[in-house]
Design a protein around this motif. Structure first.
Motif, mmCIF file in Angstrom:
data_model
loop_
_atom_site.group_PDB
_atom_site.id
_atom_site.type_symbol
_atom_site.label_atom_id
_atom_site.label_comp_id
_atom_site.label_asym_id
_atom_site.label_seq_id
_atom_site.Cartn_x
_atom_site.Cartn_y
_atom_site.Cartn_z
ATOM 1 N N THR A 1 10.639 6.995 7.679
ATOM 2 C CA THR A 1 9.912 6.637 6.465
ATOM 3 C C THR A 1 10.348 7.524 5.299
ATOM 4 O O THR A 1 10.760 8.661 5.479
ATOM 5 N N GLY B 1 7.621 -5.382 0.618
ATOM 6 C CA GLY B 1 7.176 -4.206 1.344
ATOM 7 C C GLY B 1 8.363 -3.720 2.151
ATOM 8 O O GLY B 1 9.439 -4.313 2.087
ATOM 9 N N PRO C 1 5.629 2.411 4.392
ATOM 10 C CA PRO C 1 4.473 1.690 4.937
ATOM 11 C C PRO C 1 3.302 1.640 3.956
ATOM 12 O O PRO C 1 3.011 2.613 3.269
ATOM 13 N N GLU C 2 2.689 0.455 3.936
ATOM 14 C CA GLU C 2 1.478 0.211 3.151
ATOM 15 C C GLU C 2 1.679 0.192 1.636
ATOM 16 O O GLU C 2 0.721 0.294 0.887
ATOM 17 N N HIS C 3 2.927 0.097 1.182
ATOM 18 C CA HIS C 3 3.159 -0.022 -0.256
ATOM 19 C C HIS C 3 3.880 -1.342 -0.536
ATOM 20 O O HIS C 3 4.821 -1.694 0.175
ATOM 21 N N TYR C 4 3.400 -2.042 -1.555
ATOM 22 C CA TYR C 4 3.968 -3.337 -1.925
ATOM 23 C C TYR C 4 4.114 -3.396 -3.434
ATOM 24 O O TYR C 4 3.325 -2.800 -4.153
ATOM 25 N N LYS D 1 2.875 9.693 -2.691
ATOM 26 C CA LYS D 1 1.849 9.341 -1.697
ATOM 27 C C LYS D 1 2.439 9.378 -0.289
ATOM 28 O O LYS D 1 1.815 9.855 0.649
#
Ligand code: NI
Length: 174
Positions: free
Chosen positions: A8, A93, A98-101, A161
């Protein structure tokens, strides 16, 4: 087949240009299969070799919708030959973010050349989600992430983040 671990961001391995494969041999086929298994397990629609720590120009994808027949695709040394002047915007994405768009605008259609799993040279014309996904994965091979299409402010916010999430994971693991 084996599950691989997905790197990541932020990570320098995601920012380097991957090397072309000399040929699609048993080793590359194995990598393609492991990458596909890893991608399905992570509920992704595309994965590029640098995301699993391999500096190889290999990508896999499957943009079939839920309930549709799976359409696994395995490509080595993909090269975009043509891009449409019409653009398309999709919310993108990435398994490495992860979890960001975010909305990214790209050419709506592309034509590409690649080596398939049998080491045959093939060409493909793609549009819609497939065209977007192919461009996203091919960019990974050149060390480009979808956040590189965003403003400096937005990109910085997402990467900070992710770095923070990474630090707290490291502390929990320590
Ligand atoms: Ni990605």
């Amino acid at each position: 087949m084996a599950l691989l671990s997905i790197i990541t961001a932020p990570d320098p391995r995601l920012k380097i240009k991957a090397r072309p494969v000399p040929a699609v041999d048993a080793k590359v086929r194995r990598l393609m299969d492991d990458m596909l298994e890893t991608m399905y397990q992570a509920i992704g629609i595309g994965l590029a070799a640098p995301q699993v720590g391999q500096s190889s120009r290999v990508i896999v994808l499957d943009v079939a919708r839920e309930g549709e027949k799976p359409q696994p695709m395995k490509l080595a040394n993909p090269e975009i030959l043509w891009r449409s002047s019409e653009l398309a915007t999709f919310s993108e994405g990435c398994l490495s973010l992860p979890e960001h768009y975010a909305d990214v605008t790209r050419p709506g259609e592309v034509r590409l050349r690649y080596l398939d799993q049998e080491n045959e040279v093939r060409e493909m014309h793609a549009k819609g989600l497939l065209a977007t996904c192919l461009q996203h994965e091919i960019e990974h091979l050149d060390g480009i992430l979808f956040v590189d299409h965003l403003s400096l402010v937005k990109r910085g916010m997402i990467l900070r983040k992710l770095a923070k999430a990474k630090r707290s994971r490291a502390l929990t693991a320590a």
